[in-house]
Write an enzyme that holds these catalytic residues in place. Structure first.
Site, PDB file in Angstrom:
ATOM      1  N   HIS A  36       0.833  -1.205   0.000  1.00 38.91           N
ATOM      2  CA  HIS A  36       0.000   0.000   0.000  1.00 38.91           C
ATOM      3  C   HIS A  36       0.866   1.253   0.000  1.00 38.91           C
ATOM      4  O   HIS A  36       2.049   1.224   0.377  1.00 38.91           O
ATOM      5  CB  HIS A  36      -0.911   0.016   1.219  1.00 38.91           C
ATOM      6  CG  HIS A  36      -0.163  -0.041   2.512  1.00 38.91           C
ATOM      7  ND1 HIS A  36       0.480   1.053   3.070  1.00 38.91           N
ATOM      8  CD2 HIS A  36       0.066  -1.078   3.354  1.00 38.91           C
ATOM      9  CE1 HIS A  36       1.071   0.693   4.199  1.00 38.91           C
ATOM     10  NE2 HIS A  36       0.839  -0.593   4.390  1.00 38.91           N
ATOM     11  N   ASP A  89       4.068  -4.636   3.323  1.00 37.83           N
ATOM     12  CA  ASP A  89       5.490  -4.904   3.184  1.00 37.83           C
ATOM     13  C   ASP A  89       5.835  -6.295   3.693  1.00 37.83           C
ATOM     14  O   ASP A  89       6.745  -6.954   3.176  1.00 37.83           O
ATOM     15  CB  ASP A  89       6.323  -3.835   3.883  1.00 37.83           C
ATOM     16  CG  ASP A  89       5.925  -3.598   5.333  1.00 37.83           C
ATOM     17  OD1 ASP A  89       4.884  -4.128   5.772  1.00 37.83           O
ATOM     18  OD2 ASP A  89       6.653  -2.857   6.024  1.00 37.83           O
TER      19      ASP A  89
END
Length: 470
Positions: free
Chosen positions: A45, A315
């Site tokens: 994101h 991540d």
């Protein structure tokens, strides 16, 4: 899949030699030889506000943090703008490669957007789709209620046994000399963070501590849960995360009036990398955590009807996929975060020469200046595009891996997962690694002894020890 020093040196040299093959810099000769058939993007994101608006990170400074443009953990307004720009760049790229026509309206299953149901991931996919396919109202597939975690994107252990748990912990202990050694190596930066925050004047200094600590680190490795760290380093990571996000959002390199160099910012990014690295990049853990996404990407690369797929997660997803498959992420350039920067994309490109199929893998992200300046991206002003190496595999002269080799690597990781025996375990609240037990410390962060008096923090409780009077 252990990386030897010689292999790492070869990998670094290969990165330097093959940079010209990465996505935006391919020659006309390359395009005459190969045809792009599909692109699979695994995206992190874009910029969000800190994960919790009432988090402890706010207590370690007397200063006001940046006025975030979104509630805690949600995509920021800047993040939406940046992701739209990234979508526009990808649109121009795939149109230029002849994969899709300009202003394309998807037909059938040729395009799929699938995001975790967290607001920041769904919104990232939505903004990217607006830039990528502006003439289409793309539906973003998500499977759960808003802000619920989709198990496909949740880096959780779905199989567990006591032997396997110990294997994961052993690999954690082996990373960079072990958690305590790796954390201790960050001490100069941790001290810098205390100075940046003016921590000695903070609410925490009045009630808890003047300093960060990490000697109480412990790990929770249990079925049905993400790998978790407990102890003081979790606060250090939270503060480093908030500082980096404030750097992006505020367009300032001087948090709370302290001017920092790019090297100092990257050091703060390295503090975050320790946290993520310990939890998500051991191979033993990663084949478990990344199994749903590895299997989905593998399935996608075998499809003949798909042209573009966009997956949006976190991540931790990129890190665990990389560790499961033996991907060597390049150290980033012109960025604060070292391996999977905010908004970064792990891009799998499927090419054919008419006889065989090949895969190129790149890491694509916006540089620090592009994040802060909201730079319009194009072929002439591209984002950062760095090739990702697959450990143990040899690419051809054009920097491409055979699809069959990539498929075999994915199958190997999936087989490793399937071989994990799932049996009842000895439930442990937390499994410690190199941890001081019964930790007690004074407000200035030093260990408390039997002679210490005044305010003492012990087992996360504040107690008052009076001086003995003879």
């Amino acid at each position: 899949m252990k990386k030897s020093k010689l292999w790492l040196l070869a990998a670094i040299l290969f990165c330097g030699l093959q940079g010209a093959t990465a996505q935006t810099l391919r020659s006309d000769e390359f395009r005459a030889k190969y045809e792009l058939k599909e692109v699979v993007v695994m995206s992190r994101h874009n910029i969000r506000s800190p994960l919790s608006s009432g988090a402890a990170y706010q207590r370690v400074t007397p200063h006001q943090w940046f006025a975030w443009s979104s509630p805690g953990s949600q995509l920021s307004l800047r993040g939406g703008v940046l992701e739209t720009e990234m979508g526009q760049f990808f649109r121009k790229w795939v149109v230029g490669e002849g994969l899709l026509p300009d202003n394309y309206r998807p037909e059938g299953d040729e395009v799929l957007f699938y995001a975790n149901s967290r607001q920041r991931t769904f919104a990232t996919a939505k903004y990217f789709s607006a830039g990528f396919l502006p003439f289409a109202n793309v539906e973003i597939t998500h499977k759960y209620a808003e802000d619920k975690m989709d198990p496909v994107f949740t880096p959780q252990f779905t199989k567990m046994n006591d032997t396997y748990r110990q294997q994961v912990l052993a690999e954690i202990q082996a990373i960079n000399g072990g958690p305590q050694a790796w954390m201790k190596a960050q001490q100069p930066t941790i001290t810098l963070m205390e100075q940046i925050l003016d921590m000695r004047l903070s609410p925490a200094a009045q009630n808890d501590t003047l300093h960060f600590w990490f000697d109480d680190t412990a790990f929770k490795i249990e079925k049905g849960d993400e790998p978790k760290m407990t102890g003081g380093y979790t606060l250090i990571n939270s503060v480093a995360d908030a500082l980096v996000l404030q750097c992006y959002e505020s367009e300032s390199m001087a948090p709370f009036g302290h001017e920092l160099t790019t090297e100092q910012w990257r050091a703060i990014g390295a503090v975050k990398a320790v946290y993520d690295g310990l939890l998500f990049t051991t191979h033993a853990a990663a084949v478990n955590l990344a199994y749903p996404l590895v299997s989905r990407i593998r399935e996608e690369l075998h499809r003949t009807d798909r042209k573009f797929m966009f997956l949006c997660g976190h991540d931790s997803n990129l890190a665990s996929i990389g560790a499961a498959l033996g991907l060597i992420f390049p150290e980033t350039e012109q960025a604060v975060e070292l391996h999977t920067p905010i908004g970064s994309k792990l891009v799998f490109e499927k090419w054919t020469d008419g006889t065989d199929f090949y895969v190129a893998i790149n890491l694509v992200y916006q540089s620090l200046s592009q994040l802060q300046n909201r730079t319009l991206l194009s072929a002439e002003v591209p984002p950062m595009v760095l090739p990702v190496i697959v450990e143990g595999l040899t690419p051809n002269a054009d920097g491409l891996y055979r699809l069959s080799d990539i498929d075999a690597r994915m199958a190997e990781a999936m087989t490793e997962y399937e071989s994990i025996e799932d049996v009842p375990t000895t439930v442990r609240a937390a499994t410690a690694v190199s941890v001081a037990t019964g930790r007690a410390y004074t407000l200035n962060g030093t260990p408390a002894t039997s002679a210490s008096h005044g305010i003492i923090i012990q087992d996360q409780q504040k107690i008052l020890r009076k001086r003995d009077i003879q």
